[in-house]
Design a protein around this motif. Structure first.
Motif, PDB file in Angstrom:
ATOM      1  N   ARG A  45     -28.323   6.295 -25.544  1.00 48.89           N
ATOM      2  CA  ARG A  45     -27.169   5.599 -25.740  1.00 48.89           C
ATOM      3  C   ARG A  45     -26.427   5.924 -26.978  1.00 48.89           C
ATOM      4  N   HIS A  46     -25.291   6.307 -26.941  1.00 44.48           N
ATOM      5  CA  HIS A  46     -24.636   6.959 -28.405  1.00 44.48           C
ATOM      6  C   HIS A  46     -23.225   6.687 -28.280  1.00 44.48           C
ATOM      7  N   ASP A  47     -22.398   6.861 -29.200  1.00 43.43           N
ATOM      8  CA  ASP A  47     -21.157   6.553 -29.698  1.00 43.43           C
ATOM      9  C   ASP A  47     -20.348   7.876 -29.556  1.00 43.43           C
ATOM     10  N   GLU A  56     -18.863   3.570 -26.415  1.00 44.49           N
ATOM     11  CA  GLU A  56     -20.206   3.612 -26.366  1.00 44.49           C
ATOM     12  C   GLU A  56     -20.553   4.374 -25.123  1.00 44.49           C
TER      13      GLU A  56
END
Length: 112
Positions: A45-47, A56
């Motif tokens: 998970r990352h921005d 996100e």
């Protein structure tokens, strides 16, 4: 060409979705499509930052480097485009084969 894959098969046959794998990463990952045995990797998970906002990005699986999905795998985007093109006008398919046309997928941040 690639796609975000929500579910993978572990080396011993059990399926796992990306959110569950994020909480407990283990095992070798393979494509969960029945006719495909391509090896996958996990994307945390990352921005992602855009011009005016940050979004996100959910965890997912992707094709491991130097791996390919089988021709009939639903995650083989190039293969799926060939299937679509073959079922359309023969002139379209021959134009794609001769690289006269190119398929592109654009994601619009603001529709209308």
């Amino acid at each position: 060409m690639g796609s975000k894959i929500p579910e993978a098969s572990l080396g011993f046959g059990n399926r796992v979705d990306a959110t569950d794998y994020e909480n407990k990463p283990y095992g070798t990952l393979f494509c969960a499509s029945p006719s495909c045995s391509a090896q996958l990797s996990f994307v945390k998970r990352h921005d992602r930052k855009y011009a005016t906002k940050t979004v996100e990005i959910a965890p997912c699986f992707r094709l491991k480097r130097n791996e390919e999905h089988s021709a009939k795998c639903k995650y083989n985007i190039g293969g799926q485009l060939n299937i679509i093109a073959k079922s359309s006008d023969s002139a379209v398919f021959s134009a794609i084969e001769e690289s006269k046309y190119e398929f592109r997928l654009h994601i619009l941040l603001k529709a209308l």
